[in-house]
Design a protein around this motif. Structure first.
Motif, PDB file in Angstrom:
ATOM      1  N   ILE A 125      14.550   3.272  42.744  1.00  0.00           N
ATOM      2  CA  ILE A 125      14.861   2.780  44.083  1.00  0.00           C
ATOM      3  C   ILE A 125      14.154   3.617  45.142  1.00  0.00           C
ATOM      4  N   ALA A 126      14.188   4.940  44.971  1.00  0.00           N
ATOM      5  CA  ALA A 126      13.565   5.826  45.956  1.00  0.00           C
ATOM      6  C   ALA A 126      12.049   5.622  46.004  1.00  0.00           C
ATOM      7  N   SER A 127      11.426   5.464  44.845  1.00  0.00           N
ATOM      8  CA  SER A 127       9.973   5.284  44.821  1.00  0.00           C
ATOM      9  C   SER A 127       9.572   3.934  45.408  1.00  0.00           C
ATOM     10  N   ALA A 128      10.381   2.906  45.143  1.00  0.00           N
ATOM     11  CA  ALA A 128      10.086   1.588  45.717  1.00  0.00           C
ATOM     12  C   ALA A 128      10.194   1.627  47.235  1.00  0.00           C
ATOM     13  N   ALA A 129      11.197   2.341  47.750  1.00  0.00           N
ATOM     14  CA  ALA A 129      11.367   2.442  49.200  1.00  0.00           C
ATOM     15  C   ALA A 129      10.198   3.203  49.830  1.00  0.00           C
ATOM     16  N   GLU A 130       9.774   4.278  49.190  1.00  0.00           N
ATOM     17  CA  GLU A 130       8.657   5.065  49.719  1.00  0.00           C
ATOM     18  C   GLU A 130       7.359   4.265  49.659  1.00  0.00           C
ATOM     19  N   PHE A 131       7.189   3.494  48.593  1.00  0.00           N
ATOM     20  CA  PHE A 131       6.015   2.631  48.465  1.00  0.00           C
ATOM     21  C   PHE A 131       5.975   1.613  49.599  1.00  0.00           C
ATOM     22  N   THR A 132       7.129   0.999  49.878  1.00  0.00           N
ATOM     23  CA  THR A 132       7.196   0.004  50.953  1.00  0.00           C
ATOM     24  C   THR A 132       6.843   0.635  52.294  1.00  0.00           C
ATOM     25  N   ARG A 133       7.390   1.817  52.559  1.00  0.00           N
ATOM     26  CA  ARG A 133       7.108   2.485  53.835  1.00  0.00           C
ATOM     27  C   ARG A 133       5.615   2.787  53.990  1.00  0.00           C
ATOM     28  N   ALA A 134       4.946   3.094  52.882  1.00  0.00           N
ATOM     29  CA  ALA A 134       3.530   3.456  52.955  1.00  0.00           C
ATOM     30  C   ALA A 134       2.621   2.241  53.085  1.00  0.00           C
ATOM     31  N   VAL A 135       2.932   1.164  52.349  1.00  0.00           N
ATOM     32  CA  VAL A 135       1.966   0.056  52.285  1.00  0.00           C
ATOM     33  C   VAL A 135       2.188  -1.020  53.340  1.00  0.00           C
ATOM     34  N   GLU A 136       3.404  -1.144  53.877  1.00  0.00           N
ATOM     35  CA  GLU A 136       3.632  -2.211  54.855  1.00  0.00           C
ATOM     36  C   GLU A 136       2.716  -2.106  56.076  1.00  0.00           C
ATOM     37  N   PRO A 137       2.471  -0.916  56.630  1.00  0.00           N
ATOM     38  CA  PRO A 137       1.574  -0.847  57.793  1.00  0.00           C
ATOM     39  C   PRO A 137       0.092  -0.746  57.415  1.00  0.00           C
ATOM     40  N   ASP A 138      -0.229  -0.758  56.130  1.00  0.00           N
ATOM     41  CA  ASP A 138      -1.599  -0.572  55.674  1.00  0.00           C
ATOM     42  C   ASP A 138      -2.348  -1.901  55.706  1.00  0.00           C
ATOM     43  N   PRO A 139      -3.428  -2.031  56.509  1.00  0.00           N
ATOM     44  CA  PRO A 139      -4.167  -3.293  56.579  1.00  0.00           C
ATOM     45  C   PRO A 139      -5.116  -3.504  55.404  1.00  0.00           C
ATOM     46  N   LEU A 140      -5.129  -2.566  54.447  1.00  0.00           N
ATOM     47  CA  LEU A 140      -6.019  -2.651  53.287  1.00  0.00           C
ATOM     48  C   LEU A 140      -7.475  -2.823  53.716  1.00  0.00           C
ATOM     49  N   LEU A 141      -7.922  -1.925  54.548  1.00  0.00           N
ATOM     50  CA  LEU A 141      -9.311  -1.960  54.984  1.00  0.00           C
ATOM     51  C   LEU A 141     -10.248  -1.653  53.816  1.00  0.00           C
ATOM     52  N   PRO A 142     -11.423  -2.242  53.814  1.00  0.00           N
ATOM     53  CA  PRO A 142     -12.396  -1.948  52.759  1.00  0.00           C
ATOM     54  C   PRO A 142     -12.768  -0.467  52.772  1.00  0.00           C
ATOM     55  N   PRO A 143     -13.126   0.096  51.617  1.00  0.00           N
ATOM     56  CA  PRO A 143     -13.494   1.522  51.557  1.00  0.00           C
ATOM     57  C   PRO A 143     -14.602   1.897  52.531  1.00  0.00           C
TER      58      PRO A 143
END
Length: 274
Positions: A203-221
């Motif tokens: 649960i803790a890792s899923a929550a931390e993952f969500t916090r990190a990736v939700e604002p990430d626009p997945l820009l190209p490298p």
């Protein structure tokens, strides 16, 4: 904590909630509210109960697997940027304010960055999703999409400088640093953790993952500082979730099965699409 058969063991739920600092009373109130809203049904009482996700809940719990698939394809260098910027602009009238706000929120969730009033840009193809959302909201006539390879904002024309100007890359990187630190802390613990401890870490890792990736626009490298912390963080959390599946019972948690299946698919020679 929803398992493959769409159920939750209430005893496990109480144990994990306690480990995360919640009281039994808080859990009871949450269960009561979820059942009253028709999101779960309940068989039995207290810690011996079993919660079952209703059809309505099952329809909305699946993560955006296309997003996860594209994320890991990028991390493996299997998606390259073609230099095209994708823009969307809309002018929804005040009489449809709710739809206008929903359209803006959807564009931001897709990683769009505002340029100026009602105009947003992404480095990734998003036209199908933009049109689908606009159609769903009934504002298709007010939405325009276009592409360009010649984007200049306030005199800035370098693609990497534009990315740094448009998106809060430092804040996004900070979220991935926290995710990486958490994953590196959790992985050795998982190898000797009890069942309840493993669920709590899940649960803790899923929550931390969500916090990190939700604002990430997945820009190209090509638009990001290198090496990009997001790549290492996602690889570390993927290792945690793979470890979680190794000794899961006959009814593993759905989320991690979905996630591991997508990673395995991306690792195969198939072509990834955004």
């Amino acid at each position: 904590m929803i398992r493959e058969d769409a159920t939750i063991d209430a005893g496990e739920l109480y144990d994990v909630a306690n480990a995360l600092g919640m009281t039994d009373q808080q859990v009871r109130l949450c269960i009561k509210r979820l059942t009253a809203e028709g999101r779960f049904s309940q068989e039995g009482r207290g810690r011996k109960a079993e919660l079952r996700a209703t059809e309505a809940t099952r329809g909305v719990i699946e993560p955006d697997l296309e997003f996860v698939r594209y994320m890991h394809a990028q991390d493996r260098g299997r998606v390259s940027w073609d230099g095209v910027w994708h823009l969307a602009t809309f002018g929804v009238p005040e009489s449809a304010r709710h739809a206008r706000d929903a359209m803006r929120d959807a564009i931001l969730r897709l990683g769009g960055a505002p340029i100026q009033g009602g105009m947003y840009v992404s480095a990734n193809p998003w036209e199908d999703r933009i049109r689908s959302t606009a159609t769903e909201l009934g504002v298709n006539d007010h939405v325009t999409t276009l592409t360009t390879t010649d984007l200049v904002i306030g005199g800035i024309d370098s693609p990497r400088a534009l990315a740094a100007h448009l998106w809060p890359l430092e804040r996004i990187a900070d979220g991935h640093h926290r995710l990486l630190a958490a994953a590196e802390r959790y992985l050795p613990l998982l190898r000797t953790a009890s069942h309840t401890e493993r669920l709590t870490i899940a649960i803790a890792s899923a929550a931390e993952f969500t916090r990190a990736v939700e604002p990430d626009p997945l820009l190209p490298p090509q638009l990001l500082p290198q090496p990009w912390i997001g790549t290492a963080a996602r690889a570390a959390v993927a290792a945690c979730w793979a470890e979680l599946l190794k000794s899961e019972p006959a009814q593993p948690i759905r989320l991690f099965r979905w996630y591991s299946d997508v990673i395995a698919e991306v690792a195969s020679p198939a072509t990834a699409h955004p």
